[in-house]
Design an enzyme around this catalytic site. Structure first.
Site, PDB file in Angstrom:
ATOM      1  N   THR A 117      12.047 -24.745 132.818  1.00 57.72           N
ATOM      2  CA  THR A 117      11.267 -24.949 131.587  1.00 57.72           C
ATOM      3  C   THR A 117       9.837 -24.437 131.777  1.00 57.72           C
ATOM      4  OG1 THR A 117      12.578 -26.906 131.147  1.00 57.72           O
ATOM      5  CG2 THR A 117      10.501 -26.729 129.944  1.00 57.72           C
TER       6      THR A 117
ATOM      7  N   HIS B 160       9.814 -20.783 131.426  1.00 54.58           N
ATOM      8  CA  HIS B 160       9.850 -20.367 130.009  1.00 54.58           C
ATOM      9  C   HIS B 160       8.433 -20.430 129.418  1.00 54.58           C
ATOM     10  CE1 HIS B 160      14.171 -20.073 129.537  1.00 54.58           C
ATOM     11  NE2 HIS B 160      14.335 -21.273 130.046  1.00 54.58           N
TER      12      HIS B 160
END
Ligand code: NAD
Ligand code: ZN
Length: 360
Positions: free
Chosen positions: A55, A58
């Site tokens: 995450t 990202h």
């Protein structure tokens, strides 16, 4: 694992170092930011070590998902271990000095699931380091309901990755694996930890698939019976090699890759049970007739059970589970760019950043 009594101590004002998503574009900025606010129900934690998650990558790269979900500026990060330095006036059951990690999903406490004690299914979850200030900082403030006090004797780097370890444990223990043949698609950090968990939990054959040879080598180390490179070999070959007469009893999807999932449903036994953690980046079609005629069960998994998964993680480690080989790189937080680079390359397991030491 009970934590001690409350003790007050005051930290206020001032600034701290933090990794900030400052602008809506690729990158992360190491900056001085104000110390977090500590409400009456909050605990202030000095961060010792953090793990870099997919995450975070990202958010670093600022892909479509990040642009749609993450406000700027924001201190990011949610995998950490730290030490309590201050307690809000209503906090009970913790004391200054406790070594803790944080559950990264902050739940509303009022929806039907929260009220029923199924907090991992909260309707209005907030994400630490995703839409509220995160852990890539010298300090983080969290509600006491999100603080997990560690049992003594666990390695600090392992404590730092309890969040993804929890994803692995939640998924791996969703279906009974004792004496069963398990297929794990995806040997990323979470698939690797799940490999060790199902092995520890008594699975017979554990077949792990990926397309990355380094990760497959790690899968062997974590206890895979066969680590299969699906770019050159098929699941049918692995089943033959192991003398399996029927398909897999349990499937853990941990790649987010549509082909991996389609291969999985084609290789399950009748009545097979699947737990699906990998997040595909777009919708895809599957052969539903296989699901129906083979009577498969597919369960979606999100986050960790609060706090049964945390309890299980602790007792699994106390009963001899070793997930430490999954941590392949360690850097000082000032070298965060190196950490993100190695994560991006795919040539890593977990990457841990060091912020401070216990004696600091
Ligand atoms: P990762 O991206 O590091 O690992 C995925 C692995 O899958 C990689 O090693 C990749 O090489 C492999 N892969 C690609 N194509 C494949 C194929 N055809 N067959 C088999 N393997 C293939 O991710 P991670 O951090 O280990 O997380 C695993 C998955 O879980 C990701 O999709 C992530 O987004 C998701 N995730 C979900 C939750 C949740 O709460 N549901 C939480 C964390 C992560
Ligand atoms: Zn809720």
């Amino acid at each position: 694992m009970a934590c001690g009594v409350q003790r007050a101590l005051h930290f206020s004002g001032g600034v701290m170092k933090a990794l900030v998503k400052l602008k809506a574009e690729p990158g992360l900025w190491l900056q001085d930011v104000p110390m977090p606010q500590v409400g009456i129900d909050d605990v202030l934690i000095r961060v010792l070590r953090t793990g870099i998650c997919g995450t975070d990558l990202h958010i670093f790269k600022w892909d479509d998902w990040a642009a749609a979900h993450v406000p700027t500026p924001l201190v990011i990060g949610h995998e950490f271990v730290g030490q309590i330095v201050q307690l809000g006036s209503s906090v009970k059951g913790f004391r200054v000095g406790d070594v803790v990690s944080g559950e990264g999903h902050i739940v509303c406490g009022h929806c039907r699931n929260c009220m029923a004690g199924r907090r991992q299914m909260c309707d209005k979850t907030q994400g630490v380091g995703v839409n509220r200030p995160g852990a890539f900082a010298e300090y983080i403030s969290l509600p006491q309901t999100n603080v997990w006090c560690h049992a003594p004797g666990i390695d600090k780097d392992v404590m730092a990755i309890f969040d993804p370890f929890g994803n692995a444990v939640h998924t791996a223990l969703s279906h009974n694996v004792l004496g069963e043949d398990v297929l794990i698609t995806g040997a990323g950090p979470i698939g690797l930890m799940a490999t060790a968990v199902v092995r520890h939990a008594g699975a017979r054959h554990v077949v792990v698939t990926d397309v990355n040879p380094d990760r497959l080598a790690l899968a062997k180390r974590m206890g895979a019976s066969v680590a299969l490179n699906v770019s050159t070999q098929s699941l049918a070959e692995a089943r033959l090699q192991l003398g399996m007469r029927e398909g897999f009893d349990v499937g853990l999807e941990m790649s987010g890759n549509p082909t991996a999932f389609c291969d999985m449903i084609a290789n399950m036994c009748h009545g097979g049970r699947i737990a699906m953690l990998g997040l595909p980046n777009k919708p895809f079609a599957i052969d539903w007739s296989l699901v129906i005629s083979n009577m498969l069960t597919i369960k979606g998994i999100y986050g960790r059970e609060m706090y049964e998964t945390w309890y299980k993680m602790t007792v699994l480690l106390q009963s001899g589970l070793d997930i430490s080989p999954v941590i392949t790189h360690r850097f000082a937080y000032t070298d965060f760019e190196k950490g993100f680079e190695v994560m991006s390359s795919g040539d890593s397991g977990k990457v841990v950043l060091k912020w401070a030491s216990l004696s600091a």
